[in-house]
Design a protein around this motif. Structure first.
Motif, short mmCIF file in Angstrom:
data_model
loop_
_atom_site.label_atom_id
_atom_site.label_comp_id
_atom_site.label_asym_id
_atom_site.label_seq_id
_atom_site.Cartn_x
_atom_site.Cartn_y
_atom_site.Cartn_z
N ASP A 190 66.13 67.94 48.54
CA ASP A 190 65.95 68.42 49.92
C ASP A 190 64.66 69.24 49.96
O ASP A 190 64.67 70.45 49.83
N ALA A 192 62.71 70.01 52.40
CA ALA A 192 62.58 70.90 53.55
C ALA A 192 63.57 72.07 53.50
O ALA A 192 63.53 72.96 54.35
N ARG A 193 64.47 72.06 52.52
CA ARG A 193 65.50 73.11 52.38
C ARG A 193 66.29 73.29 53.68
O ARG A 193 66.57 74.41 54.12
N ASN A 194 66.68 72.18 54.28
CA ASN A 194 67.52 72.23 55.48
C ASN A 194 69.00 72.41 55.12
O ASN A 194 69.82 72.65 56.00
N GLY A 195 69.32 72.27 53.84
CA GLY A 195 70.71 72.37 53.40
C GLY A 195 71.23 71.03 52.95
O GLY A 195 71.14 70.03 53.67
N ALA A 214 74.76 67.96 55.12
CA ALA A 214 73.44 68.51 55.41
C ALA A 214 73.56 69.59 56.46
O ALA A 214 74.44 69.54 57.33
N GLY A 215 72.69 70.58 56.40
CA GLY A 215 72.67 71.64 57.40
C GLY A 215 73.36 72.91 56.92
O GLY A 215 73.64 73.09 55.74
N ASN A 216 73.66 73.76 57.88
CA ASN A 216 74.27 75.07 57.63
C ASN A 216 75.77 74.95 57.75
O ASN A 216 76.30 74.55 58.78
N CYS A 222 76.56 77.17 62.77
CA CYS A 222 76.61 76.06 61.81
C CYS A 222 75.95 74.81 62.37
O CYS A 222 75.86 74.61 63.59
N SER A 223 75.50 73.94 61.46
CA SER A 223 74.86 72.67 61.86
C SER A 223 75.26 71.54 60.92
O SER A 223 74.55 70.55 60.82
N TYR A 224 76.39 71.67 60.27
CA TYR A 224 76.83 70.71 59.26
C TYR A 224 76.98 69.30 59.83
O TYR A 224 77.39 69.11 60.98
N CYS A 256 80.51 70.57 63.32
CA CYS A 256 80.05 70.89 61.96
C CYS A 256 80.96 70.31 60.87
O CYS A 256 81.41 71.03 59.97
#
Length: 508
Positions: A190, A192-195, A214-216, A222-224, A256
């Motif tokens: 990853d 871009a370190r977006n998760g 992916a995501g938070n 949250c953005s999972y 999420c």
């Protein structure tokens, strides 16, 4: 008696009956049960989830049909000696007639998250810890084990706390499942370190499919989502070209979704258990476990479809524990970092005491996972002393609310940002008469508190509106309702019952 569908009928129902809207999908395991991992033994399914800062560690559930679940216990009643906090992302695996759980926890010596392993001859009890298997950099989390034609591999997330791209790493695993072999390799990076985390692997028709989150992961922001990539070798390279990503994202009343694993039923069909937040209750019920069916499109990319939970969920609406009788197993939890409860049924009551950090005035909170936001909890305090004895909704030591009897006074107390305040108090009429207490948690994230000895309930909530307790949830888990003791060693609280009644259906 719960009706159990045969495997073929179950798969036909789950894959053919799609909800008219995703709001018809209910949590299979309602309440805080993040990062679920699943395994099947015969006709029984077992799921284990994150416990984070709640003890005991890693709750285990069992089901006969993938829909109705009941808790059977915990992986660890006592934390392994090398651990200190953050019990995350357990991974079930069965190998050589042995059940394995690979789990994440922070190492006591330096606070770094490592991956440990425990084994048992049984899927839901009797586990022996073998200590750390992966200590890698500043953080190693989210283990997943895969058997590739007899060779075991373990994968994990690395570099989440470093100033470099996050990676999903893999390594060969010894045949006994207790040590790494060879050098780690990179499956996915990853930049871009977006998760990127919570991975699992399936193999089909010569391709290795890597499902990952992916995501938070956590909290209001949250953005999972779940994505998939594939490769011709387990070591990669994994590519997403052609995939319809994300394969699982916000859907109806759920947001999420992520961090799941697959299980195969007796007919060979695959299902994916994962967690998501209910949009209505959000962080107040934490990340709850849902199930999706797996199918394959003509282009040989996978599709995940959330499935509806059949039947009524009213069996979870009202739980009543009368401590003058044998109650059976109650799966209490507590903040193990800051308190050590001492509780037992004696003389027709549950007697609660224990030790806790004197700098944290919340005391001992003996709590349960809530299934929904809106509920009422009640109890009767049967003894009288200087200790605070009552009900609590506990987020952590710096965020809690409760109602307590102390000597001849009932008080409504709140801890916010680590500071305790008494928001209301009233003298009781008879010191040697049981005091009944009630807390109502409302859908708008406010609460109301009540008490009585004889006659009707008297409200102690200040003002005309409920008290706003939206500050209670920690970032990665839900607040928990339960019983509370605030006192010195030698004192205790005695309760004749504990009741939790959900005031609406478990959220859809």
């Amino acid at each position: 008696m719960r009706y159990k569908l045969p495997a073929l009928a179950l798969f036909a129902f789950l894959t053919s009956v799609q909800p008219s809207t995703a709001q018809q999908v209910r949590a299979n395991i309602p309440g805080d049960f993040a990062d679920p991992s699943i395994i099947r033994k015969g006709s029984s399914y077992y799921a284990i989830g994150t416990s984070s800062e709640w003890g005991p560690h890693f709750p285990i559930f069992r089901s006969g049909n993938l829909q109705q679940w009941e808790q059977t216990g915990f992986l660890f009643d006592k934390a392994p000696s090398w651990t200190t906090a953050s019990f995350w992302a357990p991974e079930y695996y069965f190998h050589n007639n042995t059940y394995y759980v690979y789990y994440t926890a922070k190492r006591k010596s330096d606070g770094i998250s490592c991956i440990g392993v425990a084994t048992s001859s049984y899927p839901d009890h009797g586990f022996k810890d073998h200590g750390i298997i992966i200590a890698y950099g500043k953080e190693s989390i989210d283990a997943f084990v895969f058997n590739d034609n007899g060779q075991l591999y373990i994968t994990w997330k690395a570099y989440g706390l470093d100033d470099r791209p996050i990676e999903i790493l893999g390594s060969k695993l010894s045949s006994d499942g207790l040590s790494l072999e060879g050098q780690p390799f990179t499956l996915l990076k990853d930049d871009a370190r977006n998760g990127m985390e919570g991975q699992s692997i399936l193999k089909k028709d010569g391709y290795y499919y890597l499902f990952y989150s992916a995501g938070n992961c956590c909290g209001v922001s949250c953005s999972y989502q779940v994505r998939v990539a594939r490769a011709k070798a387990i070591t990669g390279p994994y590519l997403e070209e052609g995939a319809d990503n994300p394969v699982l994202t916000d859907n109806g009343n759920w947001k999420c979704p992520g961090h799941g694993t697959f299980v195969q039923d007796q007919a060979g069909n695959n299902f994916y258990i994962y967690h998501a937040y209910n949009k209505a209750s959000n962080v107040f019920t934490g990340r709850e476990a849902l199930i999706a069916s797996l199918s394959w499109k003509p282009d040989q990319w996978p599709e995940l479809r959330p499935v509806p939970l059949t039947g009524s969920n009213k069996e979870n609406i009202h739980l009543h524990y009368n401590f003058s009788k044998t109650t059976g197993k109650i799966f209490w939890q507590w903040d193990f970092r800051n308190m050590t409860p001492d509780y037992r049924q004696k003389d027709g009551t549950l007697q609660l005491s224990g030790t806790y950090n004197s700098h944290h005035p919340a005391g001992v909170a003996l709590t349960l996972r809530p299934y929904a936001t809106a509920y009422e909890i009640s109890t009767a305090v049967t003894n009288n002393n200087k200790a605070g004895k009552g009900l609590v909704i506990y987020g952590d030591v710096s965020a809690a609310a409760g109602i307590a009897v102390r000597n001849n006074t009932v008080e409504f107390w709140v801890i916010k940002d680590g500071k305790k305040n008494i928001l209301g108090e009233q003298k009781i009429a008879a010191a040697n008469t049981p005091v009944y207490l009630k807390m109502a948690m409302l859908p708008d994230f406010t609460c109301r508190v009540y008490w009585k000895q004889q006659g009707g309930w008297e409200e102690l909530t200040p003002g005309k509106k409920g008290y706003n307790v939206s500050f209670l949830p920690p970032w990665d888990r839900s607040p928990r309702p339960g019983l509370n003791f605030q006192g010195k060693p030698g004192e205790n609280a005695a309760f004749s019952f504990f009741d939790i009644r959900y005031t609406s259906e478990i959220p859809q």
